[in-house]
Write an enzyme that holds these catalytic residues in place. Structure first.
Site, PDB file in Angstrom:
ATOM      1  N   HIS A  34       0.838  -1.198   0.000  1.00 15.75           N
ATOM      2  CA  HIS A  34       0.000   0.000   0.000  1.00 15.75           C
ATOM      3  C   HIS A  34       0.867   1.239   0.000  1.00 15.75           C
ATOM      4  CE1 HIS A  34      -3.538   2.462   0.791  1.00 15.75           C
ATOM      5  NE2 HIS A  34      -2.758   3.163   1.588  1.00 15.75           N
ATOM      6  N   ASP A  55     -15.184   2.613   7.803  1.00 16.96           N
ATOM      7  CA  ASP A  55     -14.201   3.577   7.286  1.00 16.96           C
ATOM      8  C   ASP A  55     -14.841   4.463   6.219  1.00 16.96           C
ATOM      9  OD1 ASP A  55     -11.500   4.706   6.897  1.00 16.96           O
ATOM     10  OD2 ASP A  55     -11.800   3.886   4.892  1.00 16.96           O
ATOM     11  N   ARG A  73     -15.043  12.756   8.079  1.00 22.70           N
ATOM     12  CA  ARG A  73     -13.790  13.475   8.359  1.00 22.70           C
ATOM     13  C   ARG A  73     -13.494  14.478   7.245  1.00 22.70           C
ATOM     14  NH1 ARG A  73      -9.829   8.961   8.280  1.00 22.70           N
ATOM     15  NH2 ARG A  73      -8.291  10.578   8.581  1.00 22.70           N
ATOM     16  N   SER A 130      -7.593   4.078   9.385  1.00 23.02           N
ATOM     17  CA  SER A 130      -8.358   4.015   8.137  1.00 23.02           C
ATOM     18  C   SER A 130      -7.643   3.125   7.113  1.00 23.02           C
ATOM     19  CB  SER A 130      -8.539   5.448   7.608  1.00 23.02           C
ATOM     20  OG  SER A 130      -8.921   5.448   6.277  1.00 23.02           O
ATOM     21  N   LYS A 182      -8.519  -1.308   6.122  1.00 22.38           N
ATOM     22  CA  LYS A 182      -8.797  -1.861   4.789  1.00 22.38           C
ATOM     23  C   LYS A 182      -7.787  -2.946   4.433  1.00 22.38           C
ATOM     24  CE  LYS A 182      -9.113   2.458   3.666  1.00 22.38           C
ATOM     25  NZ  LYS A 182      -9.304   3.831   3.216  1.00 22.38           N
TER      26      LYS A 182
END
Ligand code: URA
Length: 437
Positions: free
Chosen positions: A87, A166, A173, A188, A192
């Site tokens: 990621h 999320d 947010r 967050s 995932k």
């Protein structure tokens, strides 16, 4: 605080005063927020208290795990190997995952990734892949598992039921100025990743003008926080902190970036992009069941590119998801070549400026409903540290109109600095600064 005595106002007040909330309280808060018993206004007050007071490691892990429990969790054990995932916290020109996936697969390690759409200056990984004619990111769980087993690689869109907490909290947010909190960002992202089921995760935390994290200290803290969450949840995590002060590689824009990935897999590459891809591949391979050192992983990744096996794997992957790997990619009607009158060495080519220019051309999305233009973007012929001669070409802007192209060129040139007397310096802008975990 037990479920029976759960009092959301007391919990918000405790966080506002800087007290730690116990894991059961956080779990209850998230569960009640998802099913509507805690309204947006109370959750936004809690998020703002977190922005100012932070969360400790136990609270951050509890928040992440509560968010994971809110939706589907994917079990990838059926693939029969340790599954690795990667990621990036997002940057300008970041096409690393798309290059990395077939390289890692060509080394015998399955790569299974679920990506979200996200917002940004340019499209995300899914948008880039969708610029390939026919490519689909929609696939059921069984086909996903079959494809990872048979082809060794699949990248698909996250299902709507993946971490709904999320989705709801991030949207809140976004409109309450509470995105910028390291524990909230870490929870967050990691919720995932944990829900997607990989055993080991490599994180690329970007730092610089084109990144979420503008300072090295913040980037390190985010990396450490995400590593702690991963370890607390029983996964192996490594993080790199890498420079995002200038765009990564030579292209910014969806189809342009796919072209750059194909070039890289055929041995033509910008050195900064190759360095990052090879480093991330080395780390991923070291976390796989090959059980090798990262240096050996780098070596295997280099061999997969040179031998052509990574490109073959790319072709098989794209075909498996309905695309044609050799099909012409979308092209913009206007291609404006941009030169500069007085040469020298480029000392600054601001990532944020290039990202914003690409977004204005239509390459990214501001809201989740926006459509991304796959064809537009910016192609850089010269990068930071490189010499440019008088009147030499520095970039080509790919746009829908002359006016849009000229605007993008002007705004990028306004953030490009040239030293007329300096010598060219080795191109190491995007090398890994830090590796931990
Ligand atoms: N990306 C995410 O997925 N979540 C955040 O909070 C910030 C960036």
């Amino acid at each position: 605080m037990t479920t029976r005595t759960f009092d959301v106002v007391r919990l918000i007040d405790a966080k506002r005063r800087g007290e730690a909330i116990d894991p059961a309280g956080i779990a209850e808060l998230v569960a009640r927020y998802v099913d509507g018993r805690v309204p947006d206004y109370q959750m936004s007050a809690f998020a703002m208290a977190v922005v100012f007071r932070g969360l400790d490691a136990q609270e951050t892990l509890a928040l992440t795990e509560a968010m994971v429990r809110s939706g589907d969790r994917f079990d990838l054990r059926a693939i029969g190997h340790r599954i690795v995932d990667k990621h990036s916290t997002g940057g300008v020109g970041d096409k690393v995952s798309i290059a990395l996936a077939p390289i890692v697969a060509a080394c015998g390690v399955p790569f299974a990734k679920m990506s979200g759409r996200g917002l940004g200056h340019t499209g995300g990984t899914l948008d880039k892949l969708e610029s390939i004619p026919g490519f689909t990111i929609e696939m059921g769980y069984d086909r996903f598992i079959d494809q990872v087993r048979s082809v060794g690689v699949a990248i698909i869109g996250q299902s709507g039921e993946c971490v709904p907490a999320d989705r709801k909290l991030y949207a809140l947010r976004d409109v309450t100025a509470t995105v910028e909190s390291i524990p909230l960002i870490a929870a967050s992202i990691m919720s995932k990743k944990l829900a997607a089921g990989a055993d080991a995760i490599v994180l690329d935390v970007k730092v610089g003008s084109g990144a979420f994290m503008k300072s090295m200290n913040d980037a390190r803290e985010l990396a450490d926080t995400m590593i702690a969450i991963g370890q607390g949840a029983g996964r192996e995590v490594r993080a790199m902190v890498t420079d995002m002060s200038a765009p990564l590689g030579r292209t910014v824009g969806n189809a342009l970036e796919i072209r750059e990935v194909r070039d890289l897999l055929e041995g033509r590459h910008a050195p900064d992009l190759l360095e990052l891809v090879i480093t991330a591949a080395g780390l991923l391979l070291s976390l796989s069941d090959l059980d090798i050192e990262p240096a050996k992983g780098r070596e295997l990744a280099g061999t997969a590119i040179r031998s052509g096996t990574a490109r073959e794997r790319f072709d098989a992957w794209i075909r498996a998801q309905g695309g044609d790997p050799d099909a012409p990619l979308p092209e913009a009607p206007v291609q404006l070549d941009v030169t500069i009158p007085y040469g020298g060495v480029i000392t600054r080519l601001d990532a944020l400026a290039v990202g914003r220019a690409a977004a204005d051309l239509g390459a990214g999305r501001q809201t989740t409903e926006d459509r991304v233009d796959h064809a537009v973007g910016v192609e850089l012929h010269r990068q930071v540290g490189e010499q440019v001669a008088d009147d030499e070409l520095v970039m080509t802007v790919h746009a829908r109109s002359e006016l849009a192209a000229q605007r993008a060129a002007d705004s990028i040139l306004g953030h490009l600095e040239i030293d007329h007397d300096a010598d060219a310096v080795p191109f190491d802008r995007s090398v890994v600064i830090e590796c931990r975990g």
